[in-house]
Scaffold this motif. Structure first.
Motif, PDB file in Angstrom:
ATOM      1  N   UNK A 267       0.905  -1.210  -0.115  1.00 45.23           N
ATOM      2  CA  UNK A 267      -0.153   0.069  -0.030  1.00 45.23           C
ATOM      3  C   UNK A 267       0.660   1.298  -0.069  1.00 45.23           C
ATOM      4  N   UNK A 268       1.885   1.329   1.005  1.00 42.14           N
ATOM      5  CA  UNK A 268       2.919   2.548   1.090  1.00 42.14           C
ATOM      6  C   UNK A 268       3.745   2.564  -0.129  1.00 42.14           C
ATOM      7  N   UNK A 269       3.985   1.417  -0.895  1.00 39.06           N
ATOM      8  CA  UNK A 269       4.762   1.823  -1.959  1.00 39.06           C
ATOM      9  C   UNK A 269       4.163   1.820  -3.209  1.00 39.06           C
ATOM     10  N   UNK A 270       2.548   1.541  -3.385  1.00 37.95           N
ATOM     11  CA  UNK A 270       2.019   1.733  -4.469  1.00 37.95           C
ATOM     12  C   UNK A 270       1.961   0.579  -5.325  1.00 37.95           C
ATOM     13  N   UNK A 271       2.247  -0.621  -4.841  1.00 42.46           N
ATOM     14  CA  UNK A 271       2.196  -1.661  -5.478  1.00 42.46           C
ATOM     15  C   UNK A 271       0.882  -2.434  -5.737  1.00 42.46           C
ATOM     16  N   UNK A 272       0.571  -2.870  -6.875  1.00 43.72           N
ATOM     17  CA  UNK A 272      -0.867  -3.586  -6.878  1.00 43.72           C
ATOM     18  C   UNK A 272      -0.567  -5.209  -7.016  1.00 43.72           C
ATOM     19  N   UNK A 273      -1.220  -5.714  -6.205  1.00 41.72           N
ATOM     20  CA  UNK A 273      -1.009  -7.084  -5.969  1.00 41.72           C
ATOM     21  C   UNK A 273      -1.300  -8.016  -7.497  1.00 41.72           C
ATOM     22  N   UNK A 274      -1.875  -7.483  -8.419  1.00 42.49           N
ATOM     23  CA  UNK A 274      -2.216  -8.223  -9.357  1.00 42.49           C
ATOM     24  C   UNK A 274      -1.321  -7.893 -10.474  1.00 42.49           C
ATOM     25  N   UNK A 275      -0.241  -6.836 -10.218  1.00 49.23           N
ATOM     26  CA  UNK A 275       0.589  -6.628 -11.058  1.00 49.23           C
ATOM     27  C   UNK A 275       1.908  -5.956 -10.481  1.00 49.23           C
ATOM     28  N   UNK A 276       2.571  -6.867  -9.671  1.00 52.41           N
ATOM     29  CA  UNK A 276       3.670  -6.302  -8.763  1.00 52.41           C
ATOM     30  C   UNK A 276       4.672  -6.093  -9.870  1.00 52.41           C
ATOM     31  N   UNK A 298      10.958  -9.096  -0.220  1.00 49.50           N
ATOM     32  CA  UNK A 298      11.710  -8.002  -0.871  1.00 49.50           C
ATOM     33  C   UNK A 298      10.879  -6.941  -1.016  1.00 49.50           C
ATOM     34  N   UNK A 299       9.530  -6.767  -0.985  1.00 51.46           N
ATOM     35  CA  UNK A 299       8.605  -5.857  -1.059  1.00 51.46           C
ATOM     36  C   UNK A 299       8.646  -5.224   0.446  1.00 51.46           C
ATOM     37  N   UNK A 300       8.885  -5.836   1.551  1.00 53.94           N
ATOM     38  CA  UNK A 300       9.093  -5.430   2.938  1.00 53.94           C
ATOM     39  C   UNK A 300      10.479  -4.502   3.039  1.00 53.94           C
ATOM     40  N   UNK A 301      11.270  -4.821   2.166  1.00 50.36           N
ATOM     41  CA  UNK A 301      12.635  -4.549   2.296  1.00 50.36           C
ATOM     42  C   UNK A 301      12.760  -3.029   1.407  1.00 50.36           C
ATOM     43  N   UNK A 302      11.659  -3.030   0.596  1.00 46.28           N
ATOM     44  CA  UNK A 302      11.976  -1.929  -0.207  1.00 46.28           C
ATOM     45  C   UNK A 302      11.350  -0.759   0.622  1.00 46.28           C
ATOM     46  N   UNK A 303      10.147  -1.093   1.403  1.00 45.29           N
ATOM     47  CA  UNK A 303       9.631  -0.224   2.214  1.00 45.29           C
ATOM     48  C   UNK A 303      10.516   0.417   3.389  1.00 45.29           C
ATOM     49  N   UNK A 307      12.198   4.168   4.068  1.00 43.62           N
ATOM     50  CA  UNK A 307      12.008   4.776   5.089  1.00 43.62           C
ATOM     51  C   UNK A 307      13.206   5.294   5.711  1.00 43.62           C
ATOM     52  N   UNK A 308      14.593   4.784   5.204  1.00 46.14           N
ATOM     53  CA  UNK A 308      15.724   5.265   5.536  1.00 46.14           C
ATOM     54  C   UNK A 308      16.438   5.952   4.586  1.00 46.14           C
ATOM     55  N   UNK A 309      15.600   6.102   3.567  1.00 46.81           N
ATOM     56  CA  UNK A 309      16.405   6.774   2.220  1.00 46.81           C
ATOM     57  C   UNK A 309      17.410   6.137   1.478  1.00 46.81           C
ATOM     58  N   UNK A 310      17.366   4.751   1.540  1.00 48.96           N
ATOM     59  CA  UNK A 310      18.353   3.812   0.859  1.00 48.96           C
ATOM     60  C   UNK A 310      17.737   3.140  -0.020  1.00 48.96           C
ATOM     61  N   UNK A 311      18.697   2.522  -1.037  1.00 53.98           N
ATOM     62  CA  UNK A 311      18.311   1.588  -2.053  1.00 53.98           C
ATOM     63  C   UNK A 311      18.816   0.302  -1.340  1.00 53.98           C
ATOM     64  N   UNK A 312      18.268  -0.813  -2.030  1.00 55.82           N
ATOM     65  CA  UNK A 312      18.674  -2.191  -1.537  1.00 55.82           C
ATOM     66  C   UNK A 312      20.305  -2.531  -1.576  1.00 55.82           C
ATOM     67  N   UNK A 313      20.562  -2.100  -2.590  1.00 54.99           N
ATOM     68  CA  UNK A 313      22.251  -2.393  -3.093  1.00 54.99           C
ATOM     69  C   UNK A 313      23.088  -1.321  -2.158  1.00 54.99           C
ATOM     70  N   UNK A 315      22.514  -0.718   1.122  1.00 51.78           N
ATOM     71  CA  UNK A 315      22.511  -0.945   2.602  1.00 51.78           C
ATOM     72  C   UNK A 315      23.883  -1.945   3.067  1.00 51.78           C
ATOM     73  N   UNK A 316      24.243  -1.245   4.249  1.00 51.80           N
ATOM     74  CA  UNK A 316      25.570  -2.016   4.982  1.00 51.80           C
ATOM     75  C   UNK A 316      24.976  -3.349   5.682  1.00 51.80           C
ATOM     76  N   UNK A 317      25.806  -3.891   6.297  1.00 51.89           N
ATOM     77  CA  UNK A 317      25.606  -5.151   6.944  1.00 51.89           C
ATOM     78  C   UNK A 317      24.916  -4.775   8.363  1.00 51.89           C
ATOM     79  N   UNK A 318      25.015  -3.537   9.104  1.00 50.04           N
ATOM     80  CA  UNK A 318      24.376  -3.127  10.132  1.00 50.04           C
ATOM     81  C   UNK A 318      22.938  -2.973   9.563  1.00 50.04           C
ATOM     82  N   UNK A 319      22.592  -2.219   8.683  1.00 49.04           N
ATOM     83  CA  UNK A 319      21.302  -2.139   8.152  1.00 49.04           C
ATOM     84  C   UNK A 319      20.398  -3.150   7.916  1.00 49.04           C
ATOM     85  N   UNK A 320      21.132  -4.255   7.338  1.00 42.98           N
ATOM     86  CA  UNK A 320      20.686  -5.220   6.995  1.00 42.98           C
ATOM     87  C   UNK A 320      20.149  -6.016   8.295  1.00 42.98           C
ATOM     88  N   UNK A 321      21.197  -6.380   9.092  1.00 45.40           N
ATOM     89  CA  UNK A 321      20.795  -7.011  10.378  1.00 45.40           C
ATOM     90  C   UNK A 321      19.637  -6.183  11.204  1.00 45.40           C
TER      91      UNK A 321
END
Length: 373
Positions: A267-276, A298-303, A307-313, A315-321
């Motif tokens: 919902x927050x990311x504007x993803x549609x379940x029928x067309x992710x 992966x969807x929860x990771x993007x959200x 929130x921390x204004x980063x992209x998945x790639x 993230x450092x190990x501390x943020x991943x943990x």
């Protein structure tokens, strides 16, 4: 049991004789258990494989199980004869006193021993672990070979596979780090390969099923080759189908409303379940360490990244943990690697504005590149 000693301390293997000969031997010959030395009875049925059983229950039966299925006896004999035929030194049901264990087969080659356990019945994790550790402590390699399940005994090709937790423990890896599983079908005397295993979720995998006769097999077993990009496109189609099914089921059976982290993130990311978006629901190495479907985490990771204004790639190990901790998931090296692997794939797509052949790029990370991120 398939072997016993006669009165002269000679090893006696009933399957080497005709039933008429065995009936004659049974009248005047006595047989003894190789393990406990107590008398055993030679059983000769019309259809069953001739074998021995203790005349009375004793402590030996706890180490040398009675009541083996005919399929188990048949499989052990087939494997024994196959190993002898291809020139290996192999013992059938040897009792290893220092372990108080009796493998189905023991292969010796260049002072190296391999215990083969052909498993037809269910086995608990505790018993499997105890026996495996027993061999390991005595420098004996153990090879668990499970009877092929009925569901996967005749189907070949790329398909969905259900692999139980105990079978997952015996998954092997090729020199290119590709997971595969070998089972044996005693009914057809064939080895069944489940290769290039791709975890979907829980017990569900996608894999390529192939069979090999004993005449074609080698020992140690042949390793499977990596699937082609064309074959992976079939994997991709199946995997994306499961992504769509997962999203539909979550929407249909949702009872948490906005408390559901996956649906809230959509919902927050504007993803549609029928067309992710194509960039979520990506199979990555080490993903089995994360107890969620890839589309979900992966969807929860993007959200989380939003929130921390980063992209998945990024993230450092501390943020991943911290992310894993927020989702109440075990913070393991494998789980961290899974997210890093996803970040590596996402980075490529991000830099190329979501390249159209994302399937080919995922293939490169899963199969063509052996590096563990």
């Amino acid at each position: 049991m398939l072997i016993a000693y006669n009165e002269e301390r000679q090893l006696f293997l009933p399957y080497q004789y005709t039933r008429e000969d065995l009936q004659r031997y049974r009248r005047f010959m006595k047989f003894y258990c190789p393990q406990c030395q107590h008398p055993v009875h030679l059983k000769i049925g019309q259809y069953n494989i001739p074998h021995f059983a203790h005349q009375s229950k004793n402590n030996c039966a706890q180490l040398f199980a009675e009541g083996e299925s005919q399929l188990h006896l048949q499989g052990k004999l087939q494997l024994f004869e196959w190993l002898k035929k291809i020139g290996h030194t192999v013992m059938l049901e040897p009792y290893l006193k220092e372990l108080s264990q009796r493998p189905d087969l023991l292969v010796t080659s260049d002072r190296r021993q391999v215990a083969i356990e052909f498993q037809c019945s269910t086995i608990t994790h505790e018993k499997w672990l105890s026996r495996t550790l027993g061999y390991k402590k005595n420098a004996i390699q153990v090879l668990w070979l499970f009877q092929t399940s009925l569901k996967n005994s005749s189907l070949q090709g790329i398909q969905k596979l259900n692999i139980s937790p105990i079978l997952q423990k015996v998954i092997a890896y090729t020199a290119q780090d590709q997971p595969y599983l070998i089972t044996y079908d005693a009914k057809t005397a064939r080895f069944i390969y489940w290769t290039n295993l791709l975890p979907v979720y829980g017990h569900t995998f996608i894999g390529k099923v192939q069979e090999m006769t004993t005449n074609m097999q080698h020992f140690p077993f042949y390793e499977p080759v990596v699937i082609t990009i064309e074959e992976f496109r079939l994997y991709w189609q199946l995997y994306k189908r499961y992504c769509r099914q997962f999203a539909y089921q979550r929407l249909l059976h949702n009872h948490k409303g906005v408390q559901d982290a996956f649906l809230r993130s959509c919902y927050e990311l504007g993803f549609t379940l029928t067309a992710m978006p194509d960039y979520v629901g990506i199979p990555v190495k080490a993903s089995e360490a994360i107890p969620m479907f890839s589309l979900e985490w992966q969807t929860i990771l993007h959200y989380f990244c939003q929130g921390i204004q980063q992209l998945p790639h990024e993230l450092n190990k501390s943020e991943i943990r911290f992310f894993l901790s927020e989702q109440n998931m075990d913070i393991t090296d494998q789980a961290v690697k899974a997210i890093q692997n996803y970040g590596a794939i996402f980075a490529k797509n991000y830099q190329n504005h979501y390249i159209p052949d994302i399937c080919g790029h995922v293939y490169a990370h899963l199969f063509a590149i052996a590096t563990i991120y």
